[in-house]
Design an enzyme around this catalytic site. Structure first.
Site, short mmCIF file in Angstrom:
data_model
loop_
_atom_site.label_atom_id
_atom_site.label_comp_id
_atom_site.label_asym_id
_atom_site.label_seq_id
_atom_site.Cartn_x
_atom_site.Cartn_y
_atom_site.Cartn_z
N THR A 247 0.84 -1.20 0.00
CA THR A 247 0.00 0.00 0.00
C THR A 247 0.88 1.25 0.00
O THR A 247 0.67 2.18 -0.79
CB THR A 247 -0.89 0.02 1.27
OG1 THR A 247 -1.37 -1.28 1.52
CG2 THR A 247 -2.03 0.99 1.13
N TYR A 250 2.71 1.88 -3.38
CA TYR A 250 1.86 2.47 -4.43
C TYR A 250 1.54 3.93 -4.11
O TYR A 250 1.50 4.77 -5.01
CB TYR A 250 0.58 1.66 -4.60
CG TYR A 250 0.77 0.47 -5.53
CD1 TYR A 250 1.03 0.68 -6.88
CD2 TYR A 250 0.69 -0.82 -5.06
CE1 TYR A 250 1.22 -0.39 -7.73
CE2 TYR A 250 0.89 -1.90 -5.91
CZ TYR A 250 1.14 -1.69 -7.25
OH TYR A 250 1.34 -2.73 -8.09
N GLU A 251 1.31 4.21 -2.83
CA GLU A 251 0.99 5.58 -2.43
C GLU A 251 2.15 6.50 -2.84
O GLU A 251 1.97 7.52 -3.49
CB GLU A 251 0.78 5.62 -0.92
CG GLU A 251 0.31 6.97 -0.42
CD GLU A 251 0.07 6.98 1.10
OE1 GLU A 251 0.56 6.08 1.80
OE2 GLU A 251 -0.60 7.91 1.56
N ARG A 252 3.39 6.10 -2.51
CA ARG A 252 4.54 6.95 -2.80
C ARG A 252 4.78 7.04 -4.30
O ARG A 252 5.13 8.09 -4.83
CB ARG A 252 5.79 6.42 -2.09
CG ARG A 252 5.66 6.75 -0.64
CD ARG A 252 6.86 6.49 0.21
NE ARG A 252 6.42 6.75 1.60
CZ ARG A 252 6.93 6.18 2.64
NH1 ARG A 252 7.91 5.33 2.52
NH2 ARG A 252 6.46 6.45 3.85
#
Ligand SMILES: Cc1cc2nc3c(=O)[nH]c(=O)nc-3n(C[C@H](O)[C@H](O)[C@H](O)COP(=O)(O)OP(=O)(O)OC[C@H]3O[C@@H](n4cnc5c(N)ncnc54)[C@H](O)[C@@H]3O)c2cc1C
Length: 433
Positions: A247, A250-252
């Site tokens: 998670t 993907y966020e970064r």
């Protein structure tokens, strides 16, 4: 670095642009986007967001990168980014469904069972489910592996007790992606487990957290003996750290790639230029003032550098690589620059800086930004944490002192003696255990 689309990427971009042109209104590139931290979306905004998502789904544009068996287009991650860039050129409802289609969706794709993917992913892509990410706790933010929200096994279900804070979109999410502590006797990274929870189930309470500008964006979520079926566990028991890292990765990555759409600094810089043209310094237009011009030029250079750093992230992905710590540079620098731009805008305004809302120039966008932008230096990893990543992974500096290997979570000091709003009065060492 290669700024050009490959022939296949260019063809995909044309196709995406054609559909968006036929189905939406072009966006004024000078428009500053409404603050993300203003207020919870209204029922009409939610409805509009769900309708736009459904329209994309029906036309095959939802989940460009997701496999077709879960309603996606089966494209590449590069195509997903091209779609994101093109979608930014048109007017769309607020991005209130982003979390499910973004990093939470990708995490379920990577770690969910086929049954879980079938159950949650197609409705998410159709815009029926809104999601939130339940990671941070009072006492476990930067050091999120120190989290204490407890999940204890009870037959084929789990009992969840604890709390989460700073939960974006928590007030309207249908489901939450939750990380819990399942083994307090193991080392802190080893005893975590992930679940999907129904945010409206008995045992879940969602409290509003107010911002300095009076807006609402996040929630304080409490779990008091929430029961979750084992079938809603994502990944293996005590393997939650690995799942949650997907998670965060993907966020970064998406923050790093986002700047390639010109989102960083562009609209704010245009407003600063217009403002400087209207303001006076030493009896003439501020635009004629050498010191003002230097500041504006410096912002322009930084905004360009950020866009190009984002392109570097994209080039790595387009060539099949995994982006490195560049995302940390983009995120940290963008947040700092936005804050400095807001400050400079107010400096230029002089006494008008004290006005607010529609009385202020540009309906108070600089005033709002001054109050909102500090959030960006905390969300998704603080400036200090990004500097550590850059120091260790880019500059090769020695690693921060890790905790003693094998120390059980139960014996770890955490959160500076933070006291639980759930009621136990003693300083917490290992949360609900
Ligand atoms: C706008 C916004 C949206 C958010 N959305 C979500 C969400 O949807 N879901 C969710 O789970 N969380 C969310 N968060 C929470 C966010 O992830 C945390 O706030 C963040 O990780 C920092 O944790 P903390 O607030 O506990 O601060 P702490 O970790 O307590 O840090 C306090 C200070 O100490 C510094 N510090 C801490 N450790 C170190 C270190 N090792 N070295 C140097 N300095 C250090 C920090 O930089 C900071 O200045 C959101 C936060 C914001 C601001």
């Amino acid at each position: 670095m290669d700024f050009r689309d490959s022939p296949e990427e260019a063809a995909f971009r044309d196709q995406a642009r054609a559909w968006l042109t036929a189905n939406a209104t072009p966006r004024d590139p000078a428009q500053v986007e409404p603050g993300v931290f203003e207020h919870w979306p209204s029922a009409e905004q939610m409805q509009a967001a769900r309708a736009w998502q459904r329209r994309k789904f029906d036309a095959g544009w939802a989940g460009v990168f997701w496999p077709p068996e879960y309603g996606g287009r089966g494209g590449t991650i590069m195509q997903q980014i091209i779609w994101n860039q093109e979608e930014r050129r048109v007017v769309t409802p607020p991005a209130v469904l982003l979390m499910g289609q973004g990093h939470v969706g990708y995490t379920l794709l990577s770690h969910g069972t086929p049954e879980q993917k079938q159950r949650w992913l197609p409705p998410t892509l159709r815009g029926e489910y809104a999601w939130c990410q339940l990671f941070s706790e009072p006492g476990a933010g930067s050091d999120f592996a120190a989290l204490a929200c407890a999940a204890t096994r009870e037959g084929d279900a789990w009992r969840i007790r604890g709390e989460k804070i700073w939960i974006s979109d928590g007030a309207y999410a249908d489901f939450g992606f939750l990380v819990t502590r399942t083994d307090p006797d193991g080392p802190k990274h080893k005893g975590l487990t992930c679940f999907v929870v129904d945010m409206r189930a008995p045992g879940v309470s969602v409290l509003d957290v107010r911002h300095p500008n009076g807006g609402s964006h996040f929630s304080h979520v409490r779990f008091e003996d929430l029961r979750v079926a084992d079938a809603d566990r994502v990944g293996a028991v005590n393997d939650g750290w690995r799942v949650a890292l997907t998670t965060l990765m993907y966020e970064r990555f998406f923050v790093g790639a986002w700047g390639s759409s010109g989102a960083f600094g562009g609209p704010q810089l245009r407003h600063l230029l217009e403002l400087a043209a209207k303001c006076e310094r030493n009896g003439r237009s501020a635009l004629q003032d050498g010191a003002v011009r230097q500041r504006l030029a410096a912002f322009a250079v930084r905004a360009k550098a950020l866009t190009h750093m984002s392109y570097r992230v994209l080039t790595t992905v387009s060539q099949g690589g995994i982006p490195g710590p560049e995302g940390s540079i983009v995120k940290m620098e963008f947040a700092r620059m936005s804050q400095e731009m807001a400050n400079f805008g107010l400096e230029l305004m002089g006494p008008e800086a004290m006005l607010a809302g529609t009385d202020a120039p540009w309906d108070g966008v600089f005033q709002a930004a001054l109050l909102e932008n500090p959030c960006m230096r905390i969300a998704g990893g603080t400036d200090e944490i990004q500097r550590t990543i850059i120091g260790e992974r880019l500059l090769g500096l020695p690693q921060e002192q890790p905790p003693p290997k094998g120390l059980p979570f139960r014996d770890m000091p955490r959160g500076g003696g933070w006291r639980s709003p759930l009621g136990d009065d003693a300083p917490r060492r290992s949360g609900a255990f």
